[in-house]
Design an enzyme around this catalytic site. Structure first.
Site, PDB file in Angstrom:
ATOM      1  N   ARG A 174     -35.358  11.919 -13.851  1.00 27.92           N
ATOM      2  CA  ARG A 174     -35.593  11.686 -11.931  1.00 27.92           C
ATOM      3  C   ARG A 174     -34.401  10.143 -11.669  1.00 27.92           C
ATOM      4  NH1 ARG A 174     -38.207  16.319 -11.858  1.00 27.92           N
ATOM      5  NH2 ARG A 174     -40.318  16.437 -13.196  1.00 27.92           N
ATOM      6  N   ASN A 216     -41.583   9.232 -20.752  1.00 26.39           N
ATOM      7  CA  ASN A 216     -41.467  10.167 -22.216  1.00 26.39           C
ATOM      8  C   ASN A 216     -40.521   9.446 -23.456  1.00 26.39           C
ATOM      9  OD1 ASN A 216     -43.052  11.218 -20.247  1.00 26.39           O
ATOM     10  ND2 ASN A 216     -41.549  11.365 -19.090  1.00 26.39           N
ATOM     11  N   GLU A 297     -49.472  14.679 -19.821  1.00 21.80           N
ATOM     12  CA  GLU A 297     -48.143  15.209 -19.341  1.00 21.80           C
ATOM     13  C   GLU A 297     -47.377  16.014 -20.511  1.00 21.80           C
ATOM     14  OE1 GLU A 297     -46.282  14.063 -16.251  1.00 21.80           O
ATOM     15  OE2 GLU A 297     -46.804  14.758 -14.747  1.00 21.80           O
ATOM     16  N   ARG A 342     -57.188  16.969  -9.276  1.00 23.24           N
ATOM     17  CA  ARG A 342     -56.310  15.725 -10.123  1.00 23.24           C
ATOM     18  C   ARG A 342     -56.341  14.085  -9.608  1.00 23.24           C
ATOM     19  NH1 ARG A 342     -49.776  16.189 -10.587  1.00 23.24           N
ATOM     20  NH2 ARG A 342     -49.144  14.037 -11.261  1.00 23.24           N
ATOM     21  N   LYS A 366     -50.244   3.694 -10.878  1.00 22.25           N
ATOM     22  CA  LYS A 366     -49.424   4.753  -9.565  1.00 22.25           C
ATOM     23  C   LYS A 366     -49.933   3.886  -8.334  1.00 22.25           C
ATOM     24  CE  LYS A 366     -46.856   8.002 -12.007  1.00 22.25           C
ATOM     25  NZ  LYS A 366     -46.058   9.220 -11.842  1.00 22.25           N
ATOM     26  N   ASP A 371     -49.188  10.977  -7.393  1.00 20.14           N
ATOM     27  CA  ASP A 371     -47.583  10.621  -7.700  1.00 20.14           C
ATOM     28  C   ASP A 371     -46.534  10.493  -6.732  1.00 20.14           C
ATOM     29  OD1 ASP A 371     -45.760  10.689  -9.753  1.00 20.14           O
ATOM     30  OD2 ASP A 371     -46.239  12.647 -10.551  1.00 20.14           O
ATOM     31  N   GLU A 399     -37.465  10.748  -6.993  1.00 22.73           N
ATOM     32  CA  GLU A 399     -38.093  11.972  -7.196  1.00 22.73           C
ATOM     33  C   GLU A 399     -38.675  12.419  -6.034  1.00 22.73           C
ATOM     34  OE1 GLU A 399     -40.883  11.825 -10.104  1.00 22.73           O
ATOM     35  OE2 GLU A 399     -41.026  13.475 -10.502  1.00 22.73           O
ATOM     36  N   TRP A 548     -49.313  22.274 -10.557  1.00 21.82           N
ATOM     37  CA  TRP A 548     -48.378  22.179 -11.206  1.00 21.82           C
ATOM     38  C   TRP A 548     -48.251  23.374 -10.474  1.00 21.82           C
ATOM     39  CZ3 TRP A 548     -46.743  21.175 -16.630  1.00 21.82           C
ATOM     40  CH2 TRP A 548     -47.115  19.161 -17.551  1.00 21.82           C
TER      41      TRP A 548
HETATM   42  C1  BDP Z   1     -43.996  12.165 -12.289  1.00 24.57           C
HETATM   43  C2  BDP Z   1     -42.526  12.856 -13.036  1.00 24.57           C
HETATM   44  C3  BDP Z   1     -42.191  11.952 -15.106  1.00 24.57           C
HETATM   45  C4  BDP Z   1     -43.107  11.890 -15.523  1.00 24.57           C
HETATM   46  C5  BDP Z   1     -43.979  10.959 -14.746  1.00 24.57           C
HETATM   47  C6  BDP Z   1     -45.069   9.803 -15.387  1.00 24.57           C
HETATM   48  O1  BDP Z   1     -41.819  14.012 -12.358  1.00 24.57           O
HETATM   49  O2  BDP Z   1     -40.767  13.099 -14.952  1.00 24.57           O
HETATM   50  O3  BDP Z   1     -42.512  11.127 -16.597  1.00 24.57           O
HETATM   51  O4  BDP Z   1     -44.112  10.955 -13.404  1.00 24.57           O
HETATM   52  O5  BDP Z   1     -44.492   8.733 -14.232  1.00 24.57           O
HETATM   53  O6  BDP Z   1     -43.795  11.850 -11.392  1.00 24.57           O
HETATM   54  O7  BDP Z   1     -45.154   9.984 -16.801  1.00 24.57           O
END
Ligand code: BDP
Length: 704
Positions: A174, A216, A297, A342, A366, A371, A399, A548
């Protein structure tokens, strides 16, 4: 006479060329630390008379860097060399940097005092002196009177961190400003001087921690080879008061250590982390700790072994505790359950664990429950884990905000969340007071921003996005500041000090987020994208997981639009206190910006604006897209006060932004019209394409 006219013209031409060359030297690299020569002679003279030397009492890398920064900044602004000396010079005005035991335990707070003719910057620790020095420079860059710099300031949050989502091969998850800043392939032998400028920029706004790799996480970062690379970065950062952290791969004991399991309760696994942590501290003695994305994820985590988030976090906490390291455990979790909402997932998984985390664990949440959407309600976790320090995570990289093309000043997003009242201890229980620890007496506090930096010369791709990095740091230091004050300050430091232009630009900044929301996700819509997070795909209905798809979020059907989260629907609203719930759970009184977050509204329903739902949507999408034309006009009006290259850059981006605003508007409205069956009101021009045509443009955009 003729000769004189000719000569005058020639001189004017030379002057204009020099001015232009000077101005176009601005490629955005210097961020808000430009230190341009002050044109007003009276101010320049006042500053050079006040600052004839910089005296440091004591010595450390951080103090030396504070003095060096003051020297660089003041010399550039006044045009007079300013020496750095060991002791105050008699009968001369200067700056004195000094450590003195203060009452600010963190040591990051500072005071600036006028003592006789001297300006004294003092703090309990050298990092505080560094922050005070940058504060003075910030003040002087705004051309304010020296004596008005006097005052004291302490950060409200302990860990003020950037989270970089950078990968070992140099890409950024991102990231929209080029590749990673970290040149892993040439580290540790070659240390790019840019790392120092990165550290200066962060220190100038009080950031004191950085996680250098993606959540990640690749296990590669825990190999000795990579730890030495990270150590080289840490070596630069610590001289600016910044600690280095790593995101870890929870399954590393298996993937890297060759163990049969990564079960956090397995003695071998625990031993592996203990040894690994010792190794890290032997290489990076002031290492900050681990950031962890687990069971989210597809990332591995303790639940793979029937254990809880607390089991996982506490195992790491135990390994870090002897070194005073911390675990920052992310609450960004949601399972692929077609029946679940979610929105509710993080609360459901984490609230039962309140009080079960070790002392050196912070749970990082967050700002919103889903998200990083353009507008979200605050996460219901805030206020509901009184015994577990909760940090907040904002996303600086755009993003979901138009990448590096669209101009979106994010401070209003941060502020809206920080100022939101959770009511957990009555009125005034704001998210800010939870995050700064004052409401629940948290021993640890943290604010993190997912970085928007990259290898682009100007750091953030879109020059205006530098303001988001800046605003984040300023809020992490002091969340009582306003988005408006920060916009003005940043504009003055970064673009121009011309009063009218500052007002015009900061006004554009303040409106930019709502404008984006109007043409992208008005009235509480969210996630009209799938993988790209850019091209509009509100029709997208197929994926490996229901959550998704785009249709999961907006729930458009023949009856109406929006996600019912009241007691008749998913009942996510029950996760908030009654006072909060009350403002949101009645469709009649729910503020329009949050409408579709909580309600499924019939197409012809009359809203508080006086329009019916469909007309309101048309109004928002059209006004939003048209407002980009307003931005273009405003920007054109400040042309003479802005560096020409930067002005041209933004001008180009605004043209693209307008085209894409229309693209998003058309995609949404033409798609939603298949449900609403209502015409676009005659006052608006009809979209110049059909739904099929928009879908084609999106397919082309998404083509590999
Ligand atoms: C999402 C993103 C993804 C991130 C995830 C996160 O699309 O790439 O890995 O958040 O925060 O918004 O772990």
């Amino acid at each position: 006479m003729k000769f004189f006219t000719w000569l005058r013209n020639l001189l004017l031409l030379i002057a204009a060329t020099i001015a232009h060359l000077n101005a176009s030297a601005d490629d955005g690299y210097r961020l808000w630390l430009k230190y341009d020569r002050i044109r007003n002679e009276a101010t320049r003279t006042a500053y050079s008379n006040s600052f004839r030397y910089i005296a440091i009492s004591g010595s450390s890398d951080i103090l030396n860097n504070a003095a060096k920064e003051l020297q660089t900044g003041l010399t550039a602004m006044t045009g007079k060399e300013i020496p750095v000396v060991k002791a105050p010079v008699k009968n001369q005005n200067g700056i004195i940097l000094t450590i003195s035991a203060g009452d600010d335990a963190s040591g990051d707070g500072y005071s600036i005092q006028m003592q006789g003719a001297n300006t004294v910057i003092s703090a309990a620790k050298d990092a505080g002196v560094l922050y005070g020095s940058f504060a003075l420079l910030r003040h002087l860059q705004q051309h304010l009177p020296v004596e008005k710099a006097a005052g004291q300031s302490s950060p409200k949050i302990q860990l003020r961190m950037l989270n970089h989502w950078d990968n070992p091969e140099g890409t950024i998850e991102r990231g929209y400003a080029g590749g990673s800043l970290w040149k892993w392939y040439e580290l540790p032998e070659t240390v790019d001087p840019r790392y120092t400028d990165y550290a200066r920029a962060n220190a100038s706004i009080g950031i004191n921690g950085t996680v250098v790799n993606n959540v990640n996480a690749s296990a590669r970062f825990l190999t000795a080879e990579y730890l030495h690379k990270v150590a080289a970065l840490a070596g630069v950062f610590r001289k600016y008061g910044i600690k280095t952290y790593l995101s870890i791969h929870f399954a590393a004991p298996k993937t890297l250590g060759g163990l049969k399991t990564s079960d956090p309760l397995d003695p071998e696994v625990r031993k592996w982390w203990t040894e690994k942590t010792k190794e890290i501290y032997s290489i990076i003695p002031d290492f900050g700790g681990f950031l962890v994305k687990a069971n989210s994820e597809g990332e591995p985590g303790p639940q793979d072994y029937g254990r809880t988030h607390a089991d996982g976090a506490n195992m790491l906490a135990e390994a870090l505790a002897p070194f005073k390291g911390v675990v920052i455990w992310r609450a960004f979790v949601y399972k692929a359950d077609p029946k679940a909402d979610r929105f509710k997932a993080a609360y459901e998984e984490f609230v039962p664990l309140d009080g079960k985390f070790a002392k050196n664990v912070i749970v990082q949440v967050k700002n919103g429950p889903i998200d990083f959407q353009p507008r979200e309600p605050f996460s219901p976790l805030f206020g509901n884990m009184p015994q577990t320090p909760l940090g907040i995570e904002f996303q600086l990289t755009q993003e979901y905000l138009g990448f590096a093309t669209h101009w979106v000043y994010e401070a209003p997003i941060f502020k809206e969340c920080l100022d939101a009242d959770t009511y957990v201890k009555g009125k005034g229980s704001t998210v800010a007071r939870i995050v700064d620890g004052s409401l629940h007496d948290y021993p640890l506090t943290c604010m993190a921003g997912v970085a928007n930096t990259g290898s682009d010369r100007n750091w953030t791709g879109n020059p205006m996005a530098q303001a988001n990095w800046y605003a984040f740091g300023r809020f992490a230091w002091d969340h009582t500041l306003t988005a408006e004050a920060i916009a003005q300050e940043w504009t003055q430091l970064s673009l121009t000090t011309e009063t009218k232009s500052v007002a015009t630009i900061s006004n554009m900044m303040l409106r930019s987020r709502d404008i984006y929301v109007d043409y992208n996700t008005p009235l509480g819509l969210s996630r009209p994208w799938t993988g790209s997070h850019y091209a509009p795909e509100p029709w997208q209905n197929r994926s490996s997981r229901p959550d998704w798809t785009a249709i999961y979020y907006h729930r458009a059907d023949s009856l109406g639009l929006g996600f019912d989260r009241t007691a008749d629907g998913s009942n996510a609203l029950a996760q908030y206190r009654p006072e909060v719930r009350r403002t949101w759970d009645n469709a009649e009184t729910c503020p329009l910006p949050y409408l579709f977050w909580f309600h499924h509204i019939p197409w012809s329903k009359k809203l508080s604006s006086g329009r019916n739902l469909w007309d309101e949507l048309c109004h928002r999408f059209y006004t939003g897209a048209d407002s980009v034309l307003w931005m273009q006009k405003q920007w054109a009006a400040v042309k003479t006060s802005i560096d020409p290259d930067i002005h041209a850059d933004i001008t180009g981006r605004l043209i693209k932004q307008h085209k894409e605003a229309i693209w998003w508007r058309d995609a949404w409205l033409l798609y939603l019209q298949t449900f609403s069956k209502q015409p676009i009101p005659a006052i608006y021009p009809k979209p110049e394409r059909t739904l099929e045509e928009v879908k084609n443009t999106v397919n082309i955009y998404l083509m590999r």
